[in-house]
Design an enzyme around this catalytic site. Structure first.
Site, short mmCIF file in Angstrom:
data_model
loop_
_atom_site.label_atom_id
_atom_site.label_comp_id
_atom_site.label_asym_id
_atom_site.label_seq_id
_atom_site.Cartn_x
_atom_site.Cartn_y
_atom_site.Cartn_z
N CYS A 80 7.23 -7.22 38.36
CA CYS A 80 7.55 -8.72 39.02
C CYS A 80 6.95 -9.75 37.98
O CYS A 80 5.77 -9.67 37.78
CB CYS A 80 6.66 -8.52 40.51
SG CYS A 80 6.54 -10.16 41.21
N GLU A 113 0.54 -14.68 36.31
CA GLU A 113 0.24 -13.42 36.87
C GLU A 113 1.60 -12.31 36.82
O GLU A 113 2.74 -13.26 37.30
CB GLU A 113 -0.41 -13.28 38.01
CG GLU A 113 -1.80 -13.79 37.70
CD GLU A 113 -2.70 -13.72 39.02
OE1 GLU A 113 -3.77 -13.00 39.18
OE2 GLU A 113 -2.13 -14.27 40.16
N CYS A 127 2.50 -9.65 47.84
CA CYS A 127 3.41 -10.87 47.89
C CYS A 127 2.58 -12.17 48.05
O CYS A 127 1.70 -12.16 49.16
CB CYS A 127 4.41 -10.83 48.76
SG CYS A 127 5.70 -9.87 48.49
N CYS A 176 5.37 -24.05 50.16
CA CYS A 176 5.58 -23.16 51.23
C CYS A 176 4.06 -22.83 51.95
O CYS A 176 3.18 -22.70 51.10
CB CYS A 176 6.09 -21.78 50.97
SG CYS A 176 7.80 -21.85 50.40
N CYS A 218 3.93 -24.14 41.44
CA CYS A 218 5.15 -24.06 41.86
C CYS A 218 5.48 -25.60 42.93
O CYS A 218 4.19 -25.89 43.18
CB CYS A 218 5.06 -22.79 43.07
SG CYS A 218 6.97 -22.87 44.02
N CYS A 250 2.05 -19.62 51.34
CA CYS A 250 1.92 -18.89 50.02
C CYS A 250 0.87 -19.29 49.17
O CYS A 250 0.43 -20.69 48.88
CB CYS A 250 3.39 -19.36 49.29
SG CYS A 250 3.66 -18.54 47.70
N1 SAH Z 1 10.01 -18.79 44.94
C1 SAH Z 1 10.77 -17.67 45.42
C2 SAH Z 1 9.93 -16.51 44.56
C3 SAH Z 1 8.63 -16.21 44.73
S1 SAH Z 1 7.96 -15.49 46.20
C4 SAH Z 1 10.87 -17.22 46.64
O1 SAH Z 1 10.62 -18.25 47.58
O2 SAH Z 1 11.59 -16.39 47.03
C5 SAH Z 1 8.05 -14.12 46.41
C6 SAH Z 1 8.19 -13.45 48.14
O3 SAH Z 1 7.09 -13.46 48.50
C7 SAH Z 1 8.81 -14.79 48.75
O4 SAH Z 1 9.89 -13.87 49.85
C8 SAH Z 1 7.67 -15.39 49.32
O5 SAH Z 1 7.99 -16.13 50.41
C9 SAH Z 1 6.73 -14.21 49.46
N2 SAH Z 1 5.44 -14.61 50.14
C10 SAH Z 1 4.67 -15.81 49.65
N3 SAH Z 1 3.64 -15.81 50.15
C11 SAH Z 1 3.53 -14.52 50.85
C12 SAH Z 1 2.52 -13.98 51.69
N4 SAH Z 1 1.05 -14.58 51.79
N5 SAH Z 1 2.35 -12.73 52.40
C13 SAH Z 1 3.71 -12.12 52.12
N6 SAH Z 1 4.76 -12.73 51.34
C14 SAH Z 1 4.64 -13.92 50.72
#
Ligand code: SAH
Length: 341
Positions: free
Chosen positions: A104, A91, A332, A115, A111, A118
């Site tokens: 974006c 996406e 995000c 995390c 991935c 996420c």
């Molecule tokens: N892998 C990279 C880029 C992708 S994530 C990274 O970790 O930075 C982009 C951003 O969205 C990151 O800061 C991630 O931690 C955040 N993110 C992921 N899940 C989220 C959620 N449920 N709510 C808000 N931010 C989130």
């Protein structure tokens, strides 16, 4: 196998064109067509018929297929589900900010980083995107919207520093004059904290904005949220960011998703402020977007404002990120497959 010419720099395309017995300057014409959003060799009308036919035989132009499309009624954010050649899907999001149009992009399908809050991690790792697949997310969106993209953030699915070489080439392609001609400062890369690559990136691309997904004030909490922290703990990560700023003269942005009851307490704000006190940085607070399959909950606006005030009182530059596209799950961490291709 046909050659993926959208992943080639103008110089590489030049060599490729020579290798098929043609004049090098043809590469520039082909490159310009691709960046005008042309996908068929037969439409490259300033090339001879013979060359067009030859190219058809030996090369292909990466094209992502729009599988699904949603537009936010609130703010015009658009989310695209693209099908890749490999059968996976990714996406990308188009955001209209007052400073310009931003896309974006995703750097991987799925991935590896896992995390805990996420949505992107849920499919597991599927594939690295090629430079051409990254570029075409932008070209496809420009052609669909009829609008120019001024800023690019690599914050979609995937960990860009886990696909470093393709990421670098992607940046070269969108920066080059014959490509999208975007300035390095219009590009932001976000990482969960792969320390050796942060170091390399500071040397390779000192002008590109670096964002680091911190999300915690200490190792104990960060180990739970961002598992790569066990490999590259926070002290090392922050030291590396200090070095990055020394090397590049640029501040690092820290992303901090506020998760109710996990990292949003007053003491967490104070601990975070103390750790960042001497750094040239900016903290971007993101009220966590709830992901159906995860138990974590975001904070209310008021909670985010209180956390912000703690940081600001301690002299840390911080803002709360404006939420865009929340009505279409484009915010995000919510990028993920809702339908299999
Ligand atoms: N892998 C990279 C880029 C992708 S994530 C990274 O970790 O930075 C982009 C951003 O969205 C990151 O800061 C991630 O931690 C955040 N993110 C992921 N899940 C989220 C959620 N449920 N709510 C808000 N931010 C989130």
């Amino acid at each position: 196998m046909k050659a993926d010419i959208k992943s080639m720099t103008p110089e590489e395309l030049g060599l490729f064109i020579e290798s098929i017995g043609q004049k090098k300057y043809r590469a520039k014409q082909i490159f310009q067509w691709m960046y005008k959003g042309i996908y068929q060799f037969e439409e490259m009308t300033n090339l001879s018929k013979e060359l067009r036919e030859k190219l058809e035989e030996v090369a292909f132009i990466e094209k992502l297929e729009i599988k699904r499309f949603q537009k936010s009624k609130k703010d015009g954010t658009r989310k695209y589900l693209f099908a890749l050649r490999s059968g996976h899907a990714i996406e990308s999001v188009f955001l209209k900010y007052n400073f310009g149009n931003t896309v974006c992009i995703s750097s991987q399908a799925g991935c590896r980083m896992n995390c805990s809050f996420c949505a992107s991690a849920m499919t597991g790792f599927e594939d690295n995107l090629s430079p051409g697949e990254m570029v075409d997310q932008i070209l496809a969106i420009e052609s669909d919207t009829g609008e120019k993209v001024g800023n690019v953030v690599v914050m979609g699915t995937g960990e860009p520093f886990d696909n470093y070489e393709n990421l670098c080439r992607f940046i070269d392609l969108i920066h080059t004059k014959e490509g999208l001609n975007l300035s390095m400062r219009a590009i932001t890369v976000s990482t969960c904290g792969i320390v050796p690559k942060i170091e390399a990136f500071g040397q390779d691309y000192p002008q590109v904005n670096l964002a680091v997904s911190l999300h915690a004030p200490n190792n104990e909490i960060r180990n739970e949220l961002v598992p790569i922290n066990k490999k590259y703990p926070m002290n090392l990560l922050l030291e590396t960011c200090v070095k990055h700023t020394k090397r590049t003269g640029r501040r690092v942005t820290f992303e901090y998703a506020l998760i109710r009851g996990v990292n949003d307490k007053k003491s967490h704000g104070e601990e975070l402020a103390a750790r960042l006190a001497s750094m040239l940085c900016h903290v971007n607070l993101i009220p966590l977007n709830t992901v159906d399959e995860r138990e974590f909950k975001g904070v209310e606006r008021k909670g985010a404002e209180e956390f912000l005030a703690i940081l600001q009182r301690k002299g840390i530059q911080a803002t709360i990120r404006r939420e865009m596209g929340s009505d279409i799950d484009a915010a995000c961490g919510q990028l993920r497959l809702q339908s299999k291709v």
